[in-house]
Design a protein around this motif. Sequence first.
Motif, short mmCIF file in Angstrom:
data_model
loop_
_atom_site.label_atom_id
_atom_site.label_comp_id
_atom_site.label_asym_id
_atom_site.label_seq_id
_atom_site.Cartn_x
_atom_site.Cartn_y
_atom_site.Cartn_z
N ALA A 108 0.86 -1.19 0.00
CA ALA A 108 0.00 0.00 0.00
C ALA A 108 0.90 1.23 0.00
N THR A 109 0.47 2.28 -0.69
CA THR A 109 1.25 3.51 -0.75
C THR A 109 0.34 4.72 -0.59
N ALA A 110 0.89 5.78 -0.05
CA ALA A 110 0.24 7.09 0.01
C ALA A 110 1.25 8.09 -0.54
N SER A 111 0.81 8.97 -1.44
CA SER A 111 1.75 9.89 -2.08
C SER A 111 1.05 11.19 -2.45
N GLY A 112 1.86 12.22 -2.65
CA GLY A 112 1.34 13.51 -3.08
C GLY A 112 0.79 14.33 -1.93
N GLY A 113 0.16 15.44 -2.28
CA GLY A 113 -0.42 16.31 -1.28
C GLY A 113 0.62 16.84 -0.32
N LEU A 114 0.38 16.70 0.95
CA LEU A 114 1.27 17.20 1.98
C LEU A 114 2.45 16.29 2.25
N LEU A 115 2.43 15.10 1.65
CA LEU A 115 3.52 14.15 1.87
C LEU A 115 4.71 14.51 0.99
N PRO A 116 5.88 14.75 1.57
CA PRO A 116 7.03 15.09 0.75
C PRO A 116 7.53 13.90 -0.07
N ASP A 117 7.35 12.71 0.46
CA ASP A 117 7.75 11.47 -0.23
C ASP A 117 6.64 10.45 -0.05
N ALA A 118 6.62 9.48 -0.97
CA ALA A 118 5.61 8.43 -0.88
C ALA A 118 5.83 7.59 0.38
N ALA A 119 4.73 7.24 1.02
CA ALA A 119 4.78 6.35 2.19
C ALA A 119 4.31 4.98 1.74
N SER A 120 5.10 3.94 2.04
CA SER A 120 4.79 2.59 1.58
C SER A 120 4.65 1.64 2.76
N LEU A 121 3.71 0.73 2.63
CA LEU A 121 3.49 -0.30 3.64
C LEU A 121 3.46 -1.66 2.95
N ASN A 122 4.13 -2.63 3.54
CA ASN A 122 4.11 -4.01 3.04
C ASN A 122 2.99 -4.76 3.75
N ILE A 123 2.01 -5.22 2.99
CA ILE A 123 0.90 -5.94 3.61
C ILE A 123 0.93 -7.43 3.26
N GLY A 124 2.09 -7.90 2.83
CA GLY A 124 2.23 -9.33 2.58
C GLY A 124 2.10 -10.12 3.88
#
Length: 502
Positions: A108-124
Amino acid sequence: MNFTTRGISLLGVALSLLNPLSVSASEIAANIQLSFNETADFSDGIDKLITLDAAKVNARLLNNRLGTFSSGNAVFVFNANHSVSIIDPGVTTLPAEDRNLFQVSGSATASGGLLPDAASLNIGATWFCKNTTLQCTSNEAFSTVRNSTQTFNLAIDSTKLLTPIRLQSSITAVTPLTENYTLNYGKVHLNGSLQVNALFTAKSSTQYVHDALVATSGTTGNQRWGAAANDIQSLRNGSLTDVAVANNLQVSKTPELEAAHRLLAIARDGATILTTGNAVGASFSSEFALTRQLWNVAATAEPALGRSLAGSNSETFSNQNVAAEVEVLRMLLNGADDASFVAGVDNALSNPSTGSAPLLSFDGSLLGLNGATMSVFYLGASNGRGEIELAAADRYALWRTAYSFDRIAFLEGAEDGVTVLGGNADGTQIRLGDEQYVGEIYSDELFYLSGSQTASRLQLNNFYNNQLLVVASWAVTPVPEPSAWCLLLFGLVLIGRMKKSN
């Protein structure tokens, strides 16, 4: 406006920076919280844009009406997980080890907006059935990772407040680890929140008054005072938080804003009674002692006006500033423009008037009381006693509130003093140097005293500290203006010189 974890500077605060802030200025908290909760099938994945509400951003974070930005931060909480529904045929005997069913690979990832860099989560995760169970239902199956959460304290560029954050999640593979199970369906979940916090240093009360007058400049006549008061009230009643803050940081509890609201409300009520003039049968409501007493003196002293006593309205204010409220009425009487009004009130707040002389005097005909002069006195003296200086007149009427003064001392004036006219103490004479009990009252009344065309000074035992007293005086002897005395003296000197030269 640049937010950082250490602080942010808001756009559009140039006006408030022109005026110095009070050292003890209050603070106002504002925040926005955007929560999200997204679910999709394994096969579909999630691709979603989330954006802060534009109206909230403008009203709470970019609103220079609130004050000067002092500090703030933003927090992004990002959580991802997945769930499954399975059919497990089970085993006949308990296994020695846990039975692995299948492996899920995804992110899962969150990116753009107020986030300076993409945030990634491993959900395996590996889904398995514990060795203590012969058969697993969907609720009994376990995975090695059920939730993956990260919290980000962000450095934020304010120009990106309204830029969407993109949420994405996908399951890239489901790898069987045994043949004896059926995957009915799988769901991927993303949830969390974005919270932006800001703290503003409040402006002075007169700065808020100025802002409200500017905001309502399109309203003309006496209506604009009501419009400006409503403008401030809307600001005080505005919703600035999604997450609760301490009482002292709430905009509705900001003393400077309440004071501004009070000043504009007294201007509205003052304009109302002055506009009413000598209209017969008019009614009036106000929460202010000043305007209520002025109205009540005219209504009671002149029955032909056909008016009832002033009523109350729903406004409540925790404090009052008598000097500033009287100055507001003075500004209205003088027809002051906006700049003069704000300057006059600001001066009254900084240099409150006290003493026994009237704070304000004006022609009673403006309120329908012909032949009288209306005067406003300050009674907020220490030890529950206040003094008033009455101009030379035939008679006086004092607005006496319930449980107020019951003794009057005659300090200066004619030897015979004054006499109470009417009421329980009718005929009581108060001579020079005397103090007389004039009875207690349990409801408001107009208290009449005789005059002798001699200026006098009285002392009232104002134990309940009503602060303001309105007095009507009839047939007041005019006091020559200083300029007239100067002209007279100059003329006498000139005549003397002319005689000497002759």
